[in-house]
Enzyme design. Structure first.
Site, PDB file in Angstrom:
ATOM      1  N   GLY B  12       0.844  -1.207   0.000  1.00  0.00           N
ATOM      2  CA  GLY B  12       0.000   0.000   0.000  1.00  0.00           C
ATOM      3  C   GLY B  12       0.873   1.248   0.000  1.00  0.00           C
ATOM      4  O   GLY B  12       2.045   1.206  -0.381  1.00  0.00           O
ATOM      5  N   PHE B  13       0.312   2.360   0.444  1.00  0.00           N
ATOM      6  CA  PHE B  13       1.046   3.625   0.407  1.00  0.00           C
ATOM      7  C   PHE B  13       2.324   3.569   1.237  1.00  0.00           C
ATOM      8  O   PHE B  13       3.365   4.036   0.807  1.00  0.00           O
ATOM      9  CB  PHE B  13       0.162   4.769   0.900  1.00  0.00           C
ATOM     10  CG  PHE B  13      -0.880   5.169  -0.084  1.00  0.00           C
ATOM     11  CD1 PHE B  13      -0.524   5.879  -1.221  1.00  0.00           C
ATOM     12  CD2 PHE B  13      -2.212   4.828   0.091  1.00  0.00           C
ATOM     13  CE1 PHE B  13      -1.468   6.256  -2.157  1.00  0.00           C
ATOM     14  CE2 PHE B  13      -3.171   5.201  -0.836  1.00  0.00           C
ATOM     15  CZ  PHE B  13      -2.799   5.910  -1.967  1.00  0.00           C
ATOM     16  N   GLU B 169     -18.450  10.739   1.279  1.00  0.00           N
ATOM     17  CA  GLU B 169     -18.227  10.636  -0.165  1.00  0.00           C
ATOM     18  C   GLU B 169     -19.186   9.647  -0.810  1.00  0.00           C
ATOM     19  O   GLU B 169     -19.724   9.895  -1.888  1.00  0.00           O
ATOM     20  CB  GLU B 169     -16.755  10.281  -0.445  1.00  0.00           C
ATOM     21  CG  GLU B 169     -15.844  11.428  -0.006  1.00  0.00           C
ATOM     22  CD  GLU B 169     -14.371  11.249  -0.341  1.00  0.00           C
ATOM     23  OE1 GLU B 169     -13.724  12.230  -0.727  1.00  0.00           O
ATOM     24  OE2 GLU B 169     -13.864  10.121  -0.199  1.00  0.00           O
ATOM     25  N   ASP B 298      -1.791   2.555   8.546  1.00  0.00           N
ATOM     26  CA  ASP B 298      -3.018   2.263   9.295  1.00  0.00           C
ATOM     27  C   ASP B 298      -2.849   1.190  10.370  1.00  0.00           C
ATOM     28  O   ASP B 298      -3.682   1.086  11.270  1.00  0.00           O
ATOM     29  CB  ASP B 298      -4.131   1.780   8.353  1.00  0.00           C
ATOM     30  CG  ASP B 298      -4.667   2.893   7.463  1.00  0.00           C
ATOM     31  OD1 ASP B 298      -4.041   3.967   7.426  1.00  0.00           O
ATOM     32  OD2 ASP B 298      -5.700   2.681   6.813  1.00  0.00           O
TER      33      ASP B 298
END
Lengths: 415, 415
Positions: B12-13, B169, B298
């Site tokens: 991931g990031f 969103e 996270d």
């Protein structure tokens, strides 16, 4: 005067074109499809080989017909046709018709060996394409983790059964992804271990084309590293691989492109069927028992000069428009002119910058044929949106030679 | 000298940025991920609402790292960490490490009610997004076929639980698809029957933002027709719907955006965890029991001024780069400077041309915020390829106001 009711079953090339041709008619049209989208099936192999996304070659049917106010689109698979009471039966209720167009396409046929399907999926739906994509990409990932060359070889072997356009296009596309992508993105796999085998029972590839195109297709595939085995039949398929003559090839990567049969809905019709279950239709695409019921596209067997028309998009498109004309004018059976297929030619692509095409007596191969193939397919894509997207994907792929959609999406996340 | 081994778990990031920052190092890097792709999660809600294709926001990890020769990418989920023997265990074998970076992200938390997940899916993976997309689109299709207004209302009710960025969103995007697309493409559905409800347990939306942005977000949603219910909790979820206080709302359309918990891999670590299972890390993102093991993004709980950093992409990116610096320089624990998060601001979009953003003391809302949101997200997309594709999809969507990827792909074809 009461408006006449037309039910169209199937939103593929045949059904959709019939519907669009009737946009100014007074009919009350209901279009039923099992899916909510129209699929541009000729490019499905590019989804299976990670060049295009499903959204690039599929568009919601109700979006395409959004402005056509005389049609109602419902996502309901038809279960059978009650010809006596002029009704189509579905799980969501019955739909009465004055006219009926059946355009439900075809499915793979495993020639009585239905158990083979789980090991050798065919390529008809988006879900088929995604599962073939997952299988191919997962094999590369698996091979990268292994150390035993014999095991690696197994995962790097790809067998495509059937040498028609789908088989030829898949073999070419797999050759490209494995030769080019492997070299750049994997560290352990030796590309020399990759084997791509195309098996065809008859003595030549692309039976619908004339020589020298069959030979050209074979040569193009061989130059990409594909082993083409002609005149050989598959006698067994199981979880370990497949049997061709005396040889058993171990691989989890089998793709079936060898045969079609008509959809089961045709069984409920009062009509004579051919060997693969297609409705044998009259000269006006109607069935003998009811001149207001038409079967078109891949589900129909229409003979021209004693030869059945091929199950390809242009036939379905032209039959759809032809039948729409009869229905719009309420032409009685005896006044209907026969359907005549106008052959605009056939083409198949074999990897980047290679293709074969034939239009009556004109035969072309190589990069010019490939370029024309690209133009024609872009033109055929039904909505502007998709033309624009596919073109941009192809420009990307042509320039970078990298398949962009190499996602294995069926796996779950970290949990 | 023997090259040191770094294992990174998660592409991931956090993991990917750590890896890229080490492109010139002498390390032998192994990057393990359960999937074969890096996902641009902040735009996942646009896949769930049919604006983007999975291929637009995901790219193969080994493609991104293709040119970085010191890294080997393997699609293998880590099952646990053996800190004593400095090994990561996977189904494909063990991987030894000198340094370890754990960046495995988070999963939804149902606060002990794990049975709710099947009825109210969360939005973390492509597969989550596709199943939410299928649920939303299938509900429209179902409503189009029904006649009983009470039944129709049920399918046209959408409840989103959680008023953080994802919830806000999603609510905005569902309001847009249902109000605009319904009007054009469906014949039977009365858009007045659509109900979109956003439930949040705390007294305001977007807790991480300051006033007046919380109010602005609420007003924007309300102007799109969303009912915002603050300070209310969900007490029951089942196959029929959900219970909010004294009211039971019948609907199959539930989306969970209310809570996260760390991935289970963290459990195998010798480290103190917080309430939601995140590893409580030191000032240098390492764990107390081993200064060569880092947890970032996270899955980590890093406090700054007594407040934990949010589980957002910029935190993971910065921690990834920071940790890479320590590893590249082999900095001993006592020489390491603390990680400091540089807040570049947060933003959330609420439908087309509406957003809120906050960067320290600067607060913006409306169309300028939305425009900046678009620029920032395009810039962040990791590979050029996806920037180009997402931009073209957005231009399309902006001009036509039509979601292009409205495909229900899990269904099977005519058979």
């Amino acid at each position: 005067m009461k408006r006449k009711k037309l039910v169209i079953i199937g939103g593929g090339f045949g059904g959709l074109n019939a519907c669009k041709a009737l946009k100014n008619s007074e009919l009350e049209i209901t279009l039923l499809d099992r899916s909510n989208y129209h699929l541009f099936q000729p490019l499905l192999y590019q989804v299976a080989t990670a060049v295009l996304s499903p959204g690039d070659i599929a568009a919601p049917i109700r979006g395409i017909l959004s402005k056509q106010k005389n049609v109602r689109v419902l996502m309901s698979p038809a279960t059978s046709v009650d010809q006596k009471n002029r009704k189509v039966l579905t799980a969501d209720g019955d739909f009465e018709y004055d006219y009926l167009i059946i355009a439900v396409g075809s499915r793979h046929s495993y020639f009585g060996n239905d158990g083979w399907e789980q090991y050798a999926p065919g390529l008809k739906t988006i879900s088929d394409a995604l599962s073939i994509r997952e299988r191919i990409l997962s094999s590369f990932e698996k091979a990268e983790k292994l150390n035993d060359p014999k095991e690696i070889e197994k995962f790097m072997t790809f067998v495509i059964v059937g040498g028609g356009p789908t088989g030829v296009e898949m073999a070419g596309a797999i050759a490209e992804i494995s030769k080019k992508t492997l070299l750049k993105d994997f560290r352990n796999i030796n590309p020399a271990l990759t084997k791509i085998i195309l098996v065809e029972g008859s003595p030549k590839l692309l039976n619908m084309y004339d020589e020298p195109l069959n030979k050209k297709a074979k040569e193009s595939l061989e130059s990409l590293g594909v082993t083409v085995r002609l005149g050989e039949s598959v006698t067994k398929i199981n979880s370990l691989g497949l049997q061709i003559g005396g040889e058993f090839i171990e691989t989890p990567n089998l793709i079936w492109a060898a045969g079609n049969k008509a959809s089961t809905l045709i069984e409920s019709l009062d009509v004579q069927k051919d060997r693969i279950g297609r409705a044998i239709v009259e000269r006006d695409c109607s069935i003998k028992s009811d001149s207001n019921v038409f079967v078109i596209g891949d589900s129909a067997m229409f003979s021209e000069n004693g030869k059945p028309l091929a199950g390809i998009a242009p036939v379905a498109v032209q039959q759809g428009k032809y039948v729409a004309g009869i229905i719009e004018n309420d032409t009685p059976k005896d006044k209907r002119k026969s359907f005549v297929y106008f052959d605009k030619g056939s083409m198949a692509t074999i990897g980047r910058a290679r293709a074969v095409m034939q239009m009556r007596n004109i035969k072309l191969s190589g990069s010019l044929a490939w370029f024309l193939w690209g133009i024609v397919h872009i033109m055929f894509l039904i909505s502007f949106r998709n033309k624009y997207k596919v073109m941009s994907e192809w420009i990307w792929y042509y320039l970078t030679q990298r398949q962009g959609i190499r996602l294995i999406t069926h796996k779950t996340d970290w949990s």
